[in-house]
Design a protein around this motif. Structure first.
Motif, mmCIF file in Angstrom:
data_model
loop_
_atom_site.group_PDB
_atom_site.id
_atom_site.type_symbol
_atom_site.label_atom_id
_atom_site.label_comp_id
_atom_site.label_asym_id
_atom_site.label_seq_id
_atom_site.Cartn_x
_atom_site.Cartn_y
_atom_site.Cartn_z
ATOM 1 N N MET A 33 -52.930 -74.984 63.857
ATOM 2 C CA MET A 33 -52.863 -76.265 64.573
ATOM 3 C C MET A 33 -51.485 -76.461 65.204
ATOM 4 S SD MET A 33 -54.970 -78.755 61.971
ATOM 5 C CE MET A 33 -54.510 -80.237 62.816
ATOM 6 N N GLN A 34 -50.438 -76.073 64.487
ATOM 7 C CA GLN A 34 -49.080 -76.215 65.010
ATOM 8 C C GLN A 34 -48.897 -75.351 66.264
ATOM 9 O OE1 GLN A 34 -45.959 -75.275 62.226
ATOM 10 N NE2 GLN A 34 -44.343 -75.929 63.627
ATOM 11 N N VAL A 35 -49.381 -74.115 66.209
ATOM 12 C CA VAL A 35 -49.297 -73.220 67.364
ATOM 13 C C VAL A 35 -50.069 -73.810 68.542
ATOM 14 C CG1 VAL A 35 -50.004 -70.962 68.252
ATOM 15 C CG2 VAL A 35 -48.871 -71.124 66.022
ATOM 16 N N GLU A 38 -48.108 -76.752 69.959
ATOM 17 C CA GLU A 38 -46.958 -76.267 70.726
ATOM 18 C C GLU A 38 -47.393 -75.744 72.087
ATOM 19 O OE1 GLU A 38 -45.047 -73.443 68.157
ATOM 20 O OE2 GLU A 38 -44.129 -75.002 66.917
ATOM 21 N N GLN A 39 -48.534 -75.054 72.121
ATOM 22 C CA GLN A 39 -49.060 -74.538 73.387
ATOM 23 C C GLN A 39 -49.470 -75.695 74.299
ATOM 24 O OE1 GLN A 39 -49.098 -71.314 74.449
ATOM 25 N NE2 GLN A 39 -49.711 -72.182 76.403
ATOM 26 N N LEU A 44 -48.411 -79.102 78.947
ATOM 27 C CA LEU A 44 -48.136 -80.428 79.507
ATOM 28 C C LEU A 44 -46.785 -80.457 80.208
ATOM 29 C CD1 LEU A 44 -49.446 -82.786 76.684
ATOM 30 C CD2 LEU A 44 -50.423 -82.465 78.963
ATOM 31 N N SER A 45 -45.814 -79.802 79.594
ATOM 32 C CA SER A 45 -44.481 -79.740 80.186
ATOM 33 C C SER A 45 -44.525 -79.009 81.523
ATOM 34 C CB SER A 45 -43.514 -79.046 79.231
ATOM 35 O OG SER A 45 -42.245 -78.933 79.806
ATOM 36 N N LYS A 46 -45.271 -77.908 81.582
ATOM 37 C CA LYS A 46 -45.407 -77.160 82.839
ATOM 38 C C LYS A 46 -46.116 -78.002 83.883
ATOM 39 C CE LYS A 46 -45.395 -72.480 80.909
ATOM 40 N NZ LYS A 46 -46.207 -71.277 80.653
ATOM 41 N N ASP A 47 -47.184 -78.706 83.446
ATOM 42 C CA ASP A 47 -47.908 -79.577 84.373
ATOM 43 C C ASP A 47 -46.986 -80.657 84.927
ATOM 44 O OD1 ASP A 47 -50.217 -78.166 83.990
ATOM 45 O OD2 ASP A 47 -51.169 -79.640 82.671
#
Length: 114
Positions: A33-35, A38-39, A44-47
């Motif tokens: 779930m953590q991985v 993070e993905q 979202l950051s890239k978007d």
């Protein structure tokens, strides 16, 4: 009594093994779930970066278009002002010619009267 003790120890060991196995499964699930989170955060950051870049490019494009339009209007106004100044000069020249012709005519008429 020893048998009861051994039976209890065996039950506790079995329960401990089950709990250890369950704990290991839960830890793996948490790690997965953590991985995944993070993905998702990275996506979202890239978007967000992509959207920011797109918006910035659109703004820059609009600013450039406004500047070009302003420059074109400035050139048009300068050309119009130049044309108006030429027309003004021509009208003043025509006015001088008319005044000179009238003064000449007035002089001739004055000569006839005298």
């Amino acid at each position: 009594e020893m048998r009861v003790y051994q039976q209890k120890a065996f039950e506790l060991k079995s329960a401990n093994d089950v709990l250890s196995s369950e704990l290991e499964r839960v830890q793996e699930e948490l790690q997965t779930m953590q991985v995944e989170h993070e993905q998702q955060l990275e996506d979202l950051s890239k978007d967000r970066e992509t959207q920011w870049k797109t918006v910035t490019e659109q703004m820059e494009s609009k600013v450039k278009a406004v500047r070009e339009m302003s420059e074109n209007e400035k050139v048009e106004h300068e050309q119009l002002l130049e044309e108006l100044n030429k027309e003004k000069f021509q009208l003043e020249e025509e006015h001088r010619c008319v005044v000179a012709a009238l003064e000449e005519e007035s002089g001739k008429l004055q000569a006839v009267i005298d």
